[in-house]
Design an enzyme around this catalytic site. Structure first.
Site, short mmCIF file in Angstrom:
data_model
loop_
_atom_site.label_atom_id
_atom_site.label_comp_id
_atom_site.label_asym_id
_atom_site.label_seq_id
_atom_site.Cartn_x
_atom_site.Cartn_y
_atom_site.Cartn_z
N LYS A 18 0.77 -1.14 0.14
CA LYS A 18 -0.14 0.05 -0.11
C LYS A 18 0.63 1.21 -0.17
O LYS A 18 0.40 2.23 -0.64
CB LYS A 18 -0.93 0.10 1.13
CG LYS A 18 -1.94 -1.14 1.51
CD LYS A 18 -2.77 -1.06 2.44
CE LYS A 18 -2.00 -1.31 3.97
NZ LYS A 18 -1.52 -2.97 4.05
N HIS A 43 4.87 0.90 6.33
CA HIS A 43 4.54 0.94 4.79
C HIS A 43 6.20 1.27 4.12
O HIS A 43 6.74 2.49 4.51
CB HIS A 43 3.71 2.24 4.30
CG HIS A 43 2.24 1.70 5.01
ND1 HIS A 43 1.33 2.61 5.04
CD2 HIS A 43 1.93 0.48 5.50
CE1 HIS A 43 0.16 1.98 5.47
NE2 HIS A 43 0.53 0.72 5.61
P1 IMO Z 1 0.47 -2.66 7.22
O1 IMO Z 1 -0.39 -1.40 7.35
C1 IMO Z 1 0.47 -6.88 8.45
C2 IMO Z 1 -1.27 -7.86 12.54
C3 IMO Z 1 -0.30 -8.48 13.55
C4 IMO Z 1 -1.31 -9.41 14.29
C5 IMO Z 1 -2.72 -8.54 14.20
C6 IMO Z 1 -2.87 -7.72 15.45
O2 IMO Z 1 1.84 -2.59 7.15
O3 IMO Z 1 -0.14 -3.61 6.20
P2 IMO Z 1 -1.94 -5.34 16.22
O4 IMO Z 1 -0.45 -4.80 16.78
O5 IMO Z 1 -2.61 -4.63 15.11
O6 IMO Z 1 -3.09 -5.59 17.50
O7 IMO Z 1 -2.07 -7.03 15.72
O8 IMO Z 1 -2.39 -7.85 12.99
N1 IMO Z 1 -0.92 -6.71 11.83
C7 IMO Z 1 -0.33 -6.48 10.57
N2 IMO Z 1 -0.02 -7.30 9.74
N3 IMO Z 1 0.85 -5.54 8.07
C8 IMO Z 1 0.28 -4.85 9.17
O9 IMO Z 1 0.28 -3.26 8.78
C9 IMO Z 1 -0.30 -5.24 10.28
N4 IMO Z 1 -0.70 -4.50 11.42
C10 IMO Z 1 -1.10 -5.50 12.38
O10 IMO Z 1 0.74 -9.30 12.93
O11 IMO Z 1 -1.41 -10.52 13.54
MG MG Z 2 3.74 -3.60 6.59
#
Ligand code: IMO
Ligand code: MG
Length: 437
Positions: A18, A43
């Site tokens: 993204k 990101h």
């Molecule tokens: P971007 O924006 C991938 C996953 C965590 C975990 C679950 C809950 O880079 O795509 P949290 O800390 O949010 O309570 O964790 O969500 N997780 C992500 N996985 N990309 C992310 O962000 C994530 N943000 C949280 O690994 O499984």
């Molecule tokens: Mg990420």
């Protein structure tokens, strides 16, 4: 009255690329707004041998003319934000256009501790959170215990709310988790300094967005996490704690739904997931293929550095994600990673307890899911240098056609490398609609 608005959301479990797409579209935007999540995202942006990893700051920050707003629906860790701002400055990026909503909630040190303790307490049922304190901060928001940015800036109110919170949190630490208590004074003294540092960036985002709409400004909403991590529509309970689908844009930014126009979904050409939870197409029994995808795609968490779980593209889940978000523009990233495979598999149906289904079920927990696969021929050539769709290997085009036919959606853009210019416009007409808005 839909206006000049683009929304970018992830269609899988995050890390779809993204950041790169936001960066691409930011150039042509007046505002880039984050509307949910916090510094749990990572990101990555790659510009001429320089890599930027943004956690909370919208990816538009690279352009000095873009106003970046961390919106009302976001949870902000002031310590981590200040660190991110300093890092950008060190890399020669001017972050003076980064603003925070007064309504956003603050992540406090006790949220990070609660995140850690709860994960430890859950044992083998752990969620696999980023341990940034995101979940506990949203819990406090819904529980009406949260400290908002506006509260944080007023020493009296901050002190009162912090004291209340620390009394309760210390009881939880002692009585539930059997952990040491924390001190009000040291947290107050540390955080009041952060408030001073961030004060000049705080705005009324609702008013700012209304003003932007009246002036016909171009607004890009940058999603974090992704559809299958959405608190309501993801693989609950293995999800994040915010609304990461397009519905969350209005809640998390204050823009009225009638103003939203283009819904851009980003998916990788395969799947990954970090953290625990269902992942029907995960490659478990073929380490060679899994490691090839992981290494070629550099599939290691940018926030936590964890190796990501890897699998083939799941079209059942992808169709669901497109539908729930109302996607009208689809972007596929990391297509180059699938070069040099003998075959490529895609999941077209699930078999659960002998029942063949082609929709994404509301509960995947504790279910044995067998994927029904379509096996397609791979392509041997590298494709990162190609810029015209017609020049892609035939088997690669077959793969793309198969996805389009299954989803009944046209793909706008293919990303074939992390560099800004490593893209193939698949549909010129659609691409220019989102690019020029
Ligand atoms: P971007 O924006 C991938 C996953 C965590 C975990 C679950 C809950 O880079 O795509 P949290 O800390 O949010 O309570 O964790 O969500 N997780 C992500 N996985 N990309 C992310 O962000 C994530 N943000 C949280 O690994 O499984
Ligand atoms: Mg990420």
């Amino acid at each position: 009255m839909p206006s000049n608005t683009n929304v970018i959301v992830g269609l899988q479990w995050g890390d779809e690329g993204k950041g790169k797409i936001t960066d691409l579209l930011s150039r042509n935007s007046d505002y880039v707004i984050r509307y949910q999540g916090g510094n749990n995202s990572g990101h990555s942006i790659h510009i001429k041998n320089r890599y930027f990893i943004l956690h909370l700051i919208p990816s538009g920050v690279i352009y000095s003319n873009v106003k970046c707003i961390i919106g009302p629906g976001v949870v902000i860790d002031p310590k981590s934000l200040i660190h991110e701002i300093q890092n950008l400055k060190l890399m020669g990026i001017d972050p003076s256009n980064v603003f925070l909503s007064k309504r956003a909630h603050v992540i406090m040190p006790y949220h990070r501790l609660l995140d850690k303790y709860k994960e430890e307490y859950l044992g083998k049922n752990f969620i696999g959170t980023t341990r940034c304190g995101i979940g506990p901060a949203y819990e406090d928001k819904i529980g009406r215990m949260g400290i908002r940015i506006i509260d944080f800036l007023d020493p009296k109110i901050f002190s009162k709310k912090l004291k209340n919170n620390i009394i309760i949190k210390n009881k939880i630490f002692q009585k539930i988790y059997n952990k040491p208590i924390i001190s009000y004074e040291s947290i107050y003294n540390e955080y009041i300094e952060y408030a001073k540092i961030l004060n000049h960036r705080v705005i009324d985002a609702v008013y700012e967005i209304q003003k932007a709409l009246k002036n016909k400004k171009k607004i890009l909403f940058e999603g974090a996490q992704a559809t299958l991590l959405d608190i309501d529509y993801g693989t609950y309970p293995y999800v994040t704690t915010s609304s990461s689908t397009t519905g969350g844009v209005c809640i998390g930014s204050g823009i009225p739904p009638s103003f939203l126009k283009n819904f851009i979904g980003v998916t990788k050409s395969y799947c990954t997931r970090v953290g625990n939870g269902p992942f029907p197409t995960e490659i478990i029994d073929n380490e060679l293929i899994r490691d090839k995808i992981r290494n070629k795609g550099n599939e290691y968490g940018s926030t936590t550095k964890r190796p990501r779980r890897c699998g083939w593209l799941d079209l059942v889940a992808l169709k669901y994600s497109c539908e729930i978000n109302g996607i009208n523009y689809l972007i596929i990233t990391k297509l180059d990673v699938l070069s040099e495979f003998d075959y490529i598999k895609v999941c077209i149906q699930y078999n659960i307890n002998g029942n063949q289904i082609n929709y994404f079920p509301s509960n995947l927990e504790n279910k044995k899911i067998n994927c029904i696969w379509k096996k397609l021929n791979g392509w041997k050539e590298k494709i990162s240098h190609i810029r015209e769709y017609e020049k892609l290997p035939n088997n690669c085009k077959n793969y793309i056609n198969f996805i389009e036919c299954y989803l009944k959606l046209k793909i706008v853009l293919l990303s074939i490398g992390s560099e800004r210019n490593q893209n193939i416009i698949k549909d010129n007409y659609l691409f220019h609609k989102i690019f020029s808005m």
